[in-house]
Design an enzyme around this catalytic site. Structure first.
Site: not given
Length: 563
Positions: A27, A100, A201, A331
């Site tokens: 996908d 995370d 985070d 990232h």
């Protein structure tokens, strides 16, 4: 004292950004079964820990950092059964898994927020930060990290909610003990499933409500929201409570992402006797190639002396109190070989040099997917080829509102855009770099026929095998983990060199940061009987006299010295 031996100090961490790592079902989106299919690759590299970027249920406004259900897996990534198998397969190979933790904000599609916005007396109202204001005048003129106002008007109750990121990421109100308890329950859910820790985070942003002034006070006072946004008055109380209630009950690793943190503040977060976090991610070294006082998009060349002073400051200040995390990439950051190295003629040499420079410092090293094969930044033709909300918003604002030159703005995106890190992992020379059989969610970097895992694994002198050796050396030599760091040749304009010392043992780490050849002269203060080469990024490195020799472009060597 940070000399206390801990498994997380001795580990090397590998970050996986799941959307871009490996697609198993065609996908175009990386998924958990795809990660499972590559665990043996990670095992070959030798990493001890995988940090997995968010795989929770999310509308994907900010690529999974906007979570609508903390205890469900995003359908695009697979199922909870897939996730359970991932954990099991990693643990079978001795690899730990760190998840995370995104609890500064949730998605606006989270059940808590959908309830909170209904009425001012809703049970969940106080899970978020609300302020009165007219439709045309927000409570303050704060700007969010992705541009635009940090306040969003909610017509249901005629109040604004705070969002330091996208308007679909409302900030959580940590002053509310019910919210904190719900977060701790969620953390226990994952820890009881067997995970090995959390990367947290923007965790130093969770204390802020008590610092929200009225619009009038704000206008007279600070021109930016920074004093209110980071390292708030209660953040240490919250983290100590979190440690008491959750973290201390498990043998885990914690790392807090802490923008705008100083070494003094990092000591408070990471000193072992304070019982908060194991280490933090700081960003000072990631701001050295931008103009002072400007945004990250306002570029300037890196000054090597700035880098030496900055990294050394962190090394020395956290030497005996606290612990460093060591990273070049993640990232949110561009590819380091394009940024501080040479992505052209000396891509391999400069990638290896940057790896050596980082991995021999004191702290826990992090490798971001693709770093170990020297993946580079990408230059897509136009803004329509990019997916990152931060880059898109900046382009819109600078080109269409402020009248900047579009080509100049694209140069900033080529240098600093977050999609540089997010192009799909380059596995082999087949279509889409072997990442997917379908159409990838973000285009693959066109250089994948030259830069890919398959070709690196076939070449024993590749960047991959250099990283593998760095990891092996760390396991073999305690000095790399626990030795004292000292910068040498402080003012040399092209060499970044330092020593590590533990007892009678010393490591000498020498890196030519640039393309031009340069002379290395050993400071007379360093006395030794013999020197053994541990690692080099040139296969033919032979030096008869360590006190003075020539370094080739980006040459990097480490010697073990015996006194």
């Amino acid at each position: 004292m940070s000399q206390n031996k801990k498994w997380w100090k001795e580990s090397v961490v590998y970050q996986i950004y799941p959307r871009s790592f490996m697609d198993s079902n065609g996908d175009g989106i990386g998924d958990i079964p795809g990660i499972i299919s590559k665990i043996d690759y990670l095992n070959k590299l030798g990493v001890d820990v995988v940090w997995l970027s968010p795989v929770y249920q999310s509308p994907n406004d900010d690529n999974g950092y906007d979570i609508s259900d903390y205890q469900e897996i995003m359908g695009e990534f697979g199922t909870m059964e897939d996730w359970d198998r991932l954990l099991d397969e990693m643990h079978k190979r001795g690899i730990k898994l760190v998840m995370d933790l995104v609890v500064n904000h949730s998605s606006d599609e989270h059940a808590w927020f959908m309830e909170a916005r209904k009425s001012k007396d809703n049970t969940y109202r106080d899970y978020y930060i609300w302020r009165p204001g007219t439709r045309d005048l927000p409570p303050t003129d704060w700007v969010g990290s992705f541009g635009g106002s940090a306040w969003e008007y909610s017509p249901e109750t005629e109040e604004y909610y705070l969002h330091m990121f996208s308007k679909k990421q409302p900030d959580l109100n940590w002053e509310n003990p019910s919210l904190r308890n719900d977060i701790y329950s969620m953390m226990k859910f994952w820890l009881d499933k067997g995970i090995d820790g959390f990367r947290m985070d923007v965790i130093n942003m969770i204390s802020k409500k008590e610092f929200l002034p009225t619009y009038e006070e704000y206008k007279e006072g600070n021109p930016t929201p920074l004093p209110y946004q980071f390292n708030g008055a209660s953040v240490h109380d919250y983290l100590q409570e979190m440690n008491r209630e959750v973290l201390s009950k498990y043998d885990i690793m914690t790392v807090g992402e802490c923008p705008k943190v100083t070494p003094d503040q990092a000591e408070l977060y990471t000193a072992e006797e304070r019982n908060e976090l194991n280490m933090v991610f700081q960003f000072e070294h990631m701001s050295l190639d931008k103009q002072k006082g400007k945004q990250k998009w306002d570029l300037k060349p890196l000054d090597l002396e700035d880098l030496k002073q900055n990294l050394s400051k962190w090394q020395k200040q956290l030497e005996n109190r606290g612990w460093n995390s060591l990273y070049w990439n993640n990232h949110d950051q561009p590819r380091i070989v394009s940024r501080f190295g040479n992505e052209g003629k000396y891509r391999v040499e400069s990638a290896k040099m940057l790896a050596t420079l980082l991995h021999f410092m004191k702290g826990t090293p992090y490798i971001y997917q693709g770093e170990e094969i020297g993946m580079t930044n990408v230059r897509f033709p136009g803004i329509e080829d990019y997916q990152d909300i931060e880059s898109e918003n900046m382009y819109q604002e600078r080109v269409h509102e402020l009248g900047y030159d579009a080509e100049e703005v694209m140069e900033s995106i080529y240098a600093k855009g977050r999609d540089n890190a997010r192009t799909p992992m380059q596995w082999d020379v087949s279509e889409h770099a072997g990442f997917t059989k379908g159409t990838p969610w973000l285009k693959v970097n066109p250089n994948y026929p030259e830069i890919n895992v398959e070709s690196d694994l076939e070449n024993k002198h590749s960047i991959f095998y250099h990283y593998k050796k760095l990891i092996e050396l760390r396991k073999k030599h305690e000095i790399i983990v626990y030795g004292r760091y000292d910068l040498i040749l402080e003012t040399h304009d092209s060499i970044f060199a330092y020593t590590r010392q533990l007892g009678d043992e010393m490591l000498l780490v020498i890196n030519n940061f640039y393309e031009k050849e340069t002379e290395f002269e050993l400071p007379s203060s360093i006395q030794f009987r013999s020197g053994e080469l541990l690692i080099s990024n040139y296969e033919d490195h032979i030096v008869s006299d360590l006190s003075n020799f020539t370094l080739r472009p980006y040459e990097s060597v480490v010697y073990q010295l015996k006194k």
